[in-house]
Design a protein around this motif. Structure first.
Motif, short mmCIF file in Angstrom:
data_model
loop_
_atom_site.label_atom_id
_atom_site.label_comp_id
_atom_site.label_asym_id
_atom_site.label_seq_id
_atom_site.Cartn_x
_atom_site.Cartn_y
_atom_site.Cartn_z
N LEU A 168 -11.16 -14.01 -65.31
CA LEU A 168 -12.33 -13.53 -64.56
C LEU A 168 -12.43 -12.01 -64.60
CD1 LEU A 168 -12.07 -15.88 -61.43
CD2 LEU A 168 -13.79 -15.95 -63.23
N PRO A 169 -13.61 -11.46 -64.23
CA PRO A 169 -13.76 -10.00 -64.20
C PRO A 169 -12.63 -9.32 -63.41
CG PRO A 169 -15.89 -11.03 -63.90
CD PRO A 169 -14.88 -12.14 -63.95
N LYS A 170 -12.18 -8.20 -63.92
CA LYS A 170 -11.00 -7.52 -63.38
C LYS A 170 -11.28 -6.88 -62.01
CE LYS A 170 -7.28 -4.78 -65.40
NZ LYS A 170 -6.38 -5.85 -65.78
N GLN A 208 -12.53 -10.74 -68.26
CA GLN A 208 -11.40 -10.22 -69.02
C GLN A 208 -11.30 -10.97 -70.34
OE1 GLN A 208 -7.77 -9.29 -66.51
NE2 GLN A 208 -9.06 -10.34 -65.03
N ALA A 265 -18.08 -8.66 -68.81
CA ALA A 265 -17.33 -8.30 -67.60
C ALA A 265 -16.09 -9.18 -67.43
CB ALA A 265 -18.23 -8.41 -66.37
N PHE A 287 -20.68 -19.20 -50.45
CA PHE A 287 -20.71 -17.79 -50.84
C PHE A 287 -22.16 -17.32 -50.84
CE2 PHE A 287 -17.01 -19.66 -52.86
CZ PHE A 287 -16.01 -18.75 -52.54
N ILE A 288 -22.38 -16.19 -50.18
CA ILE A 288 -23.71 -15.58 -50.21
C ILE A 288 -23.59 -14.32 -51.05
CG2 ILE A 288 -25.51 -14.49 -48.82
CD1 ILE A 288 -24.70 -16.29 -46.51
N THR A 289 -24.33 -14.27 -52.14
CA THR A 289 -24.20 -13.16 -53.07
C THR A 289 -25.54 -12.45 -53.17
OG1 THR A 289 -22.60 -14.56 -54.22
CG2 THR A 289 -23.28 -12.57 -55.36
N GLY A 290 -25.77 -11.54 -52.24
CA GLY A 290 -27.03 -10.81 -52.20
C GLY A 290 -28.09 -11.57 -51.44
N SER A 318 -19.71 -10.88 -52.81
CA SER A 318 -20.18 -12.01 -52.01
C SER A 318 -19.62 -11.97 -50.59
CB SER A 318 -19.72 -13.34 -52.63
OG SER A 318 -20.03 -13.39 -53.99
N THR A 377 -17.23 -10.12 -56.70
CA THR A 377 -18.61 -10.54 -56.89
C THR A 377 -19.58 -9.93 -55.88
OG1 THR A 377 -18.16 -12.45 -55.50
CG2 THR A 377 -17.93 -12.77 -57.86
N CYS A 415 -26.95 -16.59 -56.08
CA CYS A 415 -27.02 -16.12 -54.70
C CYS A 415 -26.30 -17.03 -53.71
CB CYS A 415 -28.49 -15.98 -54.33
SG CYS A 415 -28.72 -15.05 -52.85
N LEU A 430 -12.36 -14.42 -56.39
CA LEU A 430 -12.70 -15.80 -56.00
C LEU A 430 -11.45 -16.67 -55.79
CD1 LEU A 430 -15.82 -16.31 -58.28
CD2 LEU A 430 -15.80 -16.36 -55.78
#
Lengths: 464, 241
Positions: free
Chosen positions: B58-60, A44, A42, B212-215, B158, B156, A267, B191
């Motif tokens: 980072l992810p696009k 880049q 994921a 950050f709360i991610t789920g 988040s 993300t 999380c 981010l």
């Protein structure tokens, strides 16, 4: 032979013979790899991210003094008390001192490898404090009286059945062996502890110099609660954890999650900048940050291996290591296991006593490839071997190579050895596997193929 | 000399020998000799070097708002969080009331701020407010914690909260269900944008907790099998208006 080596060999032989356990670990780590590869894809550019992260850590570690001073000044400006500990004894004294001054009875802990490193729990229990590990995996191994099996997945070696039995025995739970029910048992036990604990104890993943913050990465919410409810908070963190800028986390948080657990982001990723500030609803009244050296400066002084201090303790090198997968985490007998543990332990606890860990490696380089901050792990294992041999040469090994060198350097000796080498084989059969056999460690478990009576060169010359 | 000085002295002593640049594995013989200029690979940039431009690796994330909203929704679904966007406040409060009835909420914990106060008014249940300090046992017995946030991060999935924006440290983790009420303008791309926002909004007096709360809370410590609600909330609901 030192007891460490004997312990390692005994444990390695025992664990590798347990094929069911190995299968169990392989399945777990196989699933990790699938998840991690998906998350890596994921990005880049995962490779560029690694390079950027390695350079950031390189810059941070090579200006460690400046960053630490900035970190401490910023922490203290917000009312945090900072302590410096040169070694484990000092760190334990500082921490016990804080607990005693607060007249604390019970301590709730979130996961901290630094506390394993200085054997804090034993010291606290001996001093009469009640300590509870709140991370589920750490809680399980604490109940078993064991060290964590893995720096990120402490209880990955246990089956749900074993955990059910453990909970029934230690907590009187009547839960089934469903992971969900077992987790809820721990949740209920821990809720009460958070509320009644006098002290919340945490580790830290990153220390941000620019803003004076400690960043904690977790999945369960146990560190969030540990840092929210008790009146006093204590954080123990290695001095090498600094990052220069707050926004460096934008790269490091997702990389840690990806390399460590195959998640896009764990999380909870939380940055703490001080105790409860005026106008805030809650949080500890006091926050103590203990900065731990414990021979990290020794490793820093080895410029060649300094990058081992870049380690963010994600555990990626353990997960891909064929040695770790087969001998398991407890075999190492160290706080930090796997490739990075084999690299740094000799610096932290003595090269001659721990050099065997650097020999227990296939040098395949999987660790170096997996490392998100590009630590040159497998070369460092070689460096440790070289340093150990330079520091304390092995007499027989040197003689053996000297004789081999003489024979291999002289065409006459070499052709004679080729021609008549096979004649020595009956002699070798006589001593095979006995203490007289110089290659016993090898021949014990492997066949030595017979030397042919004709060399390839001879055969080529007289080929039909 | 105190421990601080001792440790700093050891560090400065150690750093006199520069280390090879990452990925160059310079052999020991390449380490600098006094009087000989060191190799370019051994020179460390000064601490003021520009921070890495993480966004490129980072992810696009797509540039437009609909793309970012769709990405956030996708990420939230993957994380097993419940995310919903409403046209107006009436719709949102109706959904909240429905959620209250399905889950049979008796007590609510929250903090006083525009959106969270409005949400509590709609819920019509006794509220444990955290603003002036609170009783931990009272909060623990609440069925839900309702908070605002600083941002939602599309990249993300988040939620960014701070002790100032979300009613303190415990409110977003102690009750078994965390409901976030956000405005759609609070959605940011990634981010780096979230960190820029934190600096712009708070520096230099940052809240003592920013996270950050991610789920919803999770663990995989038993046979690496995912279980939600390890210590924090079992459910995370994000309502956006």
């Amino acid at each position: 032979m030192s007891t460490n080596v004997a312990q390692f060999q005994e444990a390695a032989a025992r664990v590798t013979a347990d094929t069911r356990q190995r299968q169990f670990i392989r399945t777990a780590l196989g699933n990790y790899e699938i998840a991690r590869d998906k998350r890596k894809a994921a990005f880049q550019s995962w490779e560029s991210a690694r390079q950027a992260a390695a350079l950031t850590k390189w810059e941070a570690v090579n200006h460690l003094d400046t960053h630490l001073e900035e970190l401490v000044a910023k922490l203290e400006a917000r009312g945090t008390k900072v302590h410096w500990a040169s070694n484990g004894t000092q760190a334990r004294e500082i921490i016990l001192g804080i607990f005693a001054a607060k007249q604390a009875k019970s301590i709730i802990k979130s996961k901290a490898m630094t506390s394993e490193e200085i054997h804090l729990n034993e010291a606290l229990e001996k001093a009469g404090f009640e300590v509870v590990e709140s991370d589920l995996g750490e809680f399980i191994v604490q109940l078993r009286g064991e060290a964590p099996y893995h720096i990120v997945f402490p209880s990955m070696h246990l089956t749900r059945g074993q955990i059910r039995e453990l909970f029934a025995q230690e907590l009187g739970s009547t839960s089934s062996d469903s992971p969900e029910e077992l987790t809820m048992v721990a949740r209920r036990v821990m809720r009460h502890k958070y509320i009644t604990a006098d002290i919340g104890f945490t580790g830290g993943n990153f220390a941000i110099a620019e803003t004076g913050m400690i960043s904690i990465t977790e999945n369960e919410g146990n560190a969030r609660l540990t840092a929210a409810l008790p009146k006093t908070m204590v954080t123990l963190i290695g001095i090498e954890k600094v990052l220069p800028k707050l926004e460096d986390l934008a790269l490091f948080l997702p990389m840690l999650a990806t390399a460590g657990a195959g998640q896009p982001l764990t999380c909870y990723n939380t940055m703490y900048g001080g105790p409860r500030q005026p106008g805030e609803a809650d949080g500890p009244e006091e926050w103590h940050v203990v900065l731990l050296d414990n021979l990290r400066t020794e490793l820093l002084a080895d410029a060649e291996q300094r990058d081992a201090l870049h380690c963010i303790r994600c555990g990626a090198c353990l997960n891909v290591c064929p040695i770790f997968r087969n001998v398991g985490g407890h075999t190492y007998g160290t706080t930090y296991s796997g490739p990075v543990g084999s690299v740094i332990t000799p610096h932290l606890r003595g090269l001659q006593d721990w050099k065997h860990l650097s020999n227990a490696s296939s040098l395949c380089g999987a660790c170096t490839e997996a490392c998100p901050v590009k630590i040159d792990l497998h070369h460092h294992l070689l460096h440790n071997r070289r340093n150990a041999a330079t520091e304390k040469p092995a007499f027989l090994e040197r003689m053996g190579y000297k004789v081999f060198g003489i024979i291999a350097n002289d065409p006459l000796f070499w052709s004679l050895a080729k021609k008549f080498g096979w004649l020595t084989q009956p002699l070798q059969k006589l001593v095979l596997g006995t203490a007289l056999d110089p290659a016993r460690a090898w021949t014990k478990t492997r066949d030595l193929p017979p030397l042919p009576q004709q060399s390839f060169k001879d055969w080529w010359k007289h080929r039909p | 000399m105190n421990e601080r000085e001792k440790i700093l002295t050891r560090i400065r002593e150690a750093l006199k020998v520069p280390a090879p640049r990452p990925g160059t594995h310079a052999p020991a013989s390449h380490l600098p000799v006094p009087g000989v200029p060191s190799l370019p690979s051994l020179r460390v940039p000064p601490p003021t070097a520009a921070p890495v431009e993480a966004r490129r690796w980072l992810p696009k994330v797509g540039p437009s708002f609909p793309e970012q909203l769709a990405l956030f929704a996708q990420n939230a679904a993957d994380l097993k969080a419940h995310f919903q966007v409403f046209a107006d406040w009436t719709e949102l409060s109706a959904a909240l009331v429905q959620l209250r009835d399905t889950e049979n909420w008796q007590r609510v914990a929250s903090h006083q701020s525009e959106l969270s106060s409005q949400a509590c008014a709609a819920l019509q249940r006794p509220v444990c407010w955290t603003d002036q300090g609170y009783d931990v046992l009272a909060m623990e017995s609440c069925d839900v914690g309702v908070t605002e946030c600083d941002a939602l991060i599309a990249q993300t999935g988040s939620v960014l909260v701070t002790s100032r924006s979300a009613g303190g440290r415990a409110l977003s983790v102690l009750p078994p269900h965390h409901v976030v009420i956000a405005r759609r303008e609070q959605l940011v791309a990634d981010l780096p944008a979230a960190f820029a926002l934190l600096k712009q909004k708070y520096a230099p007096e940052f809240p003592s907790m920013m996270g950050f709360i991610t789920g919803p809370s999770r663990t995989g410590d038993i046979e690496r099998i995912l279980v939600l609600g390890a210590h924090g909330p079992k459910k995370l609901t994000i309502f956006c208006v």
